[in-house]
Design an enzyme around this catalytic site. Structure first.
Site, PDB file in Angstrom:
ATOM      1  N   GLY A  32       0.976  -1.289   0.004  1.00 52.50           N
ATOM      2  CA  GLY A  32       0.001   0.025  -0.089  1.00 52.50           C
ATOM      3  C   GLY A  32       0.945   1.302  -0.117  1.00 52.50           C
ATOM      4  O   GLY A  32       2.106   1.134  -0.248  1.00 52.50           O
ATOM      5  N   VAL A  33       0.339   2.320   0.359  1.00 53.89           N
ATOM      6  CA  VAL A  33       1.005   3.646   0.308  1.00 53.89           C
ATOM      7  C   VAL A  33       2.268   3.414   1.301  1.00 53.89           C
ATOM      8  O   VAL A  33       3.355   3.876   0.707  1.00 53.89           O
ATOM      9  CB  VAL A  33       0.132   4.661   0.702  1.00 53.89           C
ATOM     10  N   THR A  62      -5.261   1.160   0.435  1.00 48.59           N
ATOM     11  CA  THR A  62      -4.777   2.329  -0.224  1.00 48.59           C
ATOM     12  C   THR A  62      -5.432   2.687  -1.326  1.00 48.59           C
ATOM     13  O   THR A  62      -5.989   3.572  -1.796  1.00 48.59           O
ATOM     14  CB  THR A  62      -3.202   2.347  -0.441  1.00 48.59           C
ATOM     15  N   TRP A  64      -8.139   1.718  -2.321  1.00 42.46           N
ATOM     16  CA  TRP A  64      -9.805   1.968  -2.375  1.00 42.46           C
ATOM     17  C   TRP A  64      -9.899   3.300  -1.728  1.00 42.46           C
ATOM     18  O   TRP A  64     -10.978   3.747  -1.283  1.00 42.46           O
ATOM     19  CB  TRP A  64     -10.305   0.826  -1.674  1.00 42.46           C
ATOM     20  N   ALA A  65      -8.917   4.143  -1.299  1.00 48.07           N
ATOM     21  CA  ALA A  65      -9.155   5.235  -0.561  1.00 48.07           C
ATOM     22  C   ALA A  65      -9.780   6.350  -1.496  1.00 48.07           C
ATOM     23  O   ALA A  65      -9.293   6.200  -2.807  1.00 48.07           O
ATOM     24  CB  ALA A  65      -7.821   5.917   0.121  1.00 48.07           C
ATOM     25  N   GLN A  66     -10.637   7.013  -0.989  1.00 48.89           N
ATOM     26  CA  GLN A  66     -11.497   7.887  -1.963  1.00 48.89           C
ATOM     27  C   GLN A  66     -11.165   9.426  -1.619  1.00 48.89           C
ATOM     28  O   GLN A  66     -10.883  10.204  -2.467  1.00 48.89           O
ATOM     29  CB  GLN A  66     -12.957   7.667  -1.570  1.00 48.89           C
ATOM     30  N   GLU A 133     -12.787  18.367   4.450  1.00 48.54           N
ATOM     31  CA  GLU A 133     -13.733  17.367   5.161  1.00 48.54           C
ATOM     32  C   GLU A 133     -13.768  17.324   6.603  1.00 48.54           C
ATOM     33  O   GLU A 133     -13.324  18.216   7.138  1.00 48.54           O
ATOM     34  CB  GLU A 133     -12.562  15.971   4.927  1.00 48.54           C
ATOM     35  N   HIS A 252     -16.399   4.398  10.347  1.00 47.64           N
ATOM     36  CA  HIS A 252     -16.756   5.266   9.364  1.00 47.64           C
ATOM     37  C   HIS A 252     -18.310   5.695   9.287  1.00 47.64           C
ATOM     38  O   HIS A 252     -19.238   4.548   9.256  1.00 47.64           O
ATOM     39  CB  HIS A 252     -16.500   4.957   7.797  1.00 47.64           C
ATOM     40  N   ARG A 298     -15.677  11.959  13.249  1.00 47.30           N
ATOM     41  CA  ARG A 298     -16.318  10.711  12.730  1.00 47.30           C
ATOM     42  C   ARG A 298     -17.023   9.928  14.058  1.00 47.30           C
ATOM     43  O   ARG A 298     -17.938   9.578  13.888  1.00 47.30           O
ATOM     44  CB  ARG A 298     -15.468   9.773  12.201  1.00 47.30           C
ATOM     45  N   HIS A 359     -13.593   0.956  10.092  1.00 47.11           N
ATOM     46  CA  HIS A 359     -12.878   1.658   8.976  1.00 47.11           C
ATOM     47  C   HIS A 359     -11.608   1.735   8.927  1.00 47.11           C
ATOM     48  O   HIS A 359     -10.687   1.420   8.205  1.00 47.11           O
ATOM     49  CB  HIS A 359     -13.471   2.973   8.862  1.00 47.11           C
ATOM     50  N   ARG A 394      -8.464   9.252  14.564  1.00 46.43           N
ATOM     51  CA  ARG A 394      -7.894   9.907  13.206  1.00 46.43           C
ATOM     52  C   ARG A 394      -8.794  10.898  12.550  1.00 46.43           C
ATOM     53  O   ARG A 394      -9.976  10.767  12.390  1.00 46.43           O
ATOM     54  CB  ARG A 394      -7.834   8.464  12.336  1.00 46.43           C
TER      55      ARG A 394
END
Ligand SMILES: Cc1cc2nc3c(=O)[nH]c(=O)nc-3n(C[C@H](O)[C@H](O)[C@H](O)COP(=O)(O)OP(=O)(O)OC[C@H]3O[C@@H](n4cnc5c(N)ncnc54)[C@H](O)[C@@H]3O)c2cc1C
Length: 567
Positions: A32-33, A62, A64-66, A133, A252, A298, A359, A394
């Site tokens: 991933g990242v 990573t 699928w992160a939007q 956000e 989430h 969240r 999440h 987070r």
């Protein structure tokens, strides 16, 4: 401590010297990242790098992160504001040194990505378009292709890694366990892996970087792809690494709730563009729960939704996007619109049914600011790690940034081991007797664990229920952890049970509510729990660590922190 937490050292029996051997300078577990960025940094320092991944590059959180990546790029924004937003979200448990380090590194990390050719959406003057956000006081979220930021990021980093002459990617290569020597202070020597074609192998490495992502699959309702089974958390724990803050799992608030559909995440950015949460009666309820209303943190939104579902005796609530201009919606959220189209939902006409899902794993393998863990030779970065950046919760879009910054830091730090002699094949032996207990319905254990974790160790927790879950996990573990499996499905369930036990035990220990961890029997933060809780397999319970453990290190000299770990 939960008996499951003292279970065996390795998942399978083996004699390391008899297995096929591969040698490298740096082994990175995960693509991933964090893993890809770590691999690029390690290779930049002249190391030969192997990156193992369970499937292909698409199978990661990573990819699928939007929503995007948070960084201070707007002249109207400041590092201080981003630091302050991160600290506010973190329930007073963020490690301030980690927060400042990551936030300050953000603009350079973004500039580097842009230089590497990552496509991002552009705004006025062709500069990166910046979204906003929940929890962010400014527009600072870079995004790509509307809501496909993770894909653009993964493809960019994967392309760079594949083209790098020092990096090899081993797809479909499942890491079962980290190998450690038998010294008093065991050192990581690499890992035992399994590939469907090549079988078991040992990869010996001077440095191993764990970047295996989170554990969303331990919950029945999860935004995470199937690979997120917490393998890295479990193998690090078995290898004797310290894990921190395992009670903190972020839920989430908005995932699509359509029977039969995957729990696809609906990015917060939709609320950033003005979408509102309404209940079955059309009532816009968030202003009653928080001053930031739909853009509240969240955990607040997730609990408000649960409360609303209970009050209206309904299985879900709705996201109302009807007042967002159709053209704007289509341009900003093409992936989301396409997803809804598959279920015949037109967001400009119909409210979208949603409810919360697990999440993001906030806790993880404890590291210092260079990604070093408590096990010499082992580093960790990304969602598997706990750097203290997120504290108890987070801030949205901070995790891709964390993966970039700490992935790079870990890749650079392992340079300290590259001059050492190649790791010789060590005589590591794992002796496990086959179980004589009955055959097992593995999918049933997996789904029972995921269901009970969702119901009792999810958004709201209670001491008595957590006790019951502990007993259940112990019972399932008795006849699951004693088995020797020969495929990934079995190893994943064993890892999920261990991670489930860790989360449940930590949630039971933390008799307070803070950040993502909400105890109905202790609904307020408590001063006694204003610490990080550190879990280690040889200890009888958690040990507390001060909130800013790096500051503690600075005041006592740099050796204190490392010598606490016996390094
Ligand atoms: C749907 C969704 C949307 C999100 N949106 C955002 C967002 O907009 N912004 C943001 O900042 N964050 C977002 N997040 C969170 C963010 O995507 C993750 O926290 C981050 O990508 C984690 O990166 P990572 O490199 O640590 O792990 P991952 O990207 O999950 O990569 C883990 C890697 O480890 C490999 N692996 C795991 N176990 C093994 C094993 N046993 N053997 C070998 N390999 C293994 C996997 O194959 C994979 O390659 C989102 C998460 C999800 C699920």
């Amino acid at each position: 401590m939960h008996p499951v937490l003292h279970d065996r050292r390795y998942l399978i029996p083996f004699r390391a010297t008899l297995l096929p051997q591969i040698f490298t300078d740096v082994l990175v577990v995960g693509a991933g990242v964090a893993g890809l960025r770590a691999a690029l940094a390690a290779a930049e320092r002249g190391g030969d790098v192997i990156v193992t991944l369970k499937g292909d590059v698409q199978q990661s959180n990573t990819y699928w992160a939007q929503g995007g990546i948070a960084a201070v790029m707007d002249p109207a924004d400041t590092v201080e504001q981003h630091v302050s937003d991160t600290l506010d979200a973190g329930g007073d448990l963020c490690n301030p040194s980690a927060v400042r380090g990551v936030v300050e590194a953000g603009p350079a990390a973004m500039t580097e990505l842009l230089d590497w050719g990552m496509p991002v959406d552009r705004g006025a003057g062709n500069g990166p378009a910046l979204g906003r956000e929940g929890g962010h006081s400014c527009r600072r979220i870079l995004h790509a292709h509307g809501d496909a930021t993770g894909r653009a990021l993964a493809v960019t980093l994967d392309g760079l890694a594949r083209r790098h002459e020092r990096i090899r990617l081993f797809e479909n290569c499942f890491v079962l366990d980290l190998i450690t020597d038998s010294s008093a202070n065991p050192r990581c020597l690499g890992a035992v892996t399994h590939h469907p074609k090549y079988g078991l192998q040992v990869i010996w490495a001077k440095a191993t970087i764990l970047a295996s992502g989170g554990c969303g699959q331990v919950y029945r309702e999860s935004t995470n792809p199937a690979v997120a089974t917490g393998d890295g958390l479990a193998m690090a724990y078995r290898a004797g690494a310290q894990l921190a803050d395992m009670a903190f799992v972020q839920f989430h608030p908005t995932t699509l709730y359509v029977a039969g559909a995957a729990r696809s995440l609906i990015t917060e950015a939709v609320r950033g563009e003005g979408a509102r949460l309404i209940d079955r009666n059309g009532h816009h309820f968030m202003p009653e729960y928080h001053e930031l209303a739909d853009l509240a943190p969240r955990d607040v939104v997730a609990r408000a939704i649960l409360d609303r579902m209970a009050r209206t005796a309904f299985t879900h609530v709705y996201l109302d996007c009807r007042h967002i201009a159709p053209d704007r919606f289509a341009q900003r959220f093409p992936g989301f619109r396409e997803l809804l189209r598959k279920f015949d939902i037109d967001p400009t006409v119909d409210p979208v049914p949603i409810h919360p899902s697990a999440h993001y794993m906030v806790g993880g393998v404890l590291t210092d600011l260079d990604g070093r863990t408590s096990v010499p030779g082992l580093y960790a970065a990304g969602e598997v790690a706990c750097t203290g950046l997120h504290g108890a919760n987070r801030l949205a879009s901070n995790s891709l940034l964390e993966g970039l910054v700490f992935g790079r830091a870990a890749g650079l730090a392992c340079r300290e081991l590259l001059d050492e002699k190649p790791t010789a094949p060590a005589k590591v032996i794992s002796d496990i007797r086959p179980s004589d207990r009955a055959e097992l319905d593995l999918p049933d254990v997996r789904s029972s664990l995921r269901s009970v974790m969702w119901r009792q160790v999810g958004i709201q927790r209670d001491g008595d229920r957590l006790d019951e879950v502990s007993d259940m996990i112990e019972f399932w573990a008795r006849y699951t952890l004693d088995k020797i499996f020969d495929d990934r499905a079995g190893w994943e369930v064993q890892n999920l049970l261990l991670v489930g036990a860790l989360i449940t035990t930590a949630a039971h220990w933390r008799k307070e509510s803070r950040g993502t961890h909400y105890r109905v029997d202790y609904p307020q933060p408590e001063a006694a729990f204003h610490v990080h809780d550190i879990w280690h397999k040889y200890d009888s319970g958690p040990s507390p660590l001060p909130v800013d453990w790096y500051a503690d290190e600075a005041s006592n000299g740099p050796k204190t922190y490392r010598s606490r770990w016996g390094l």
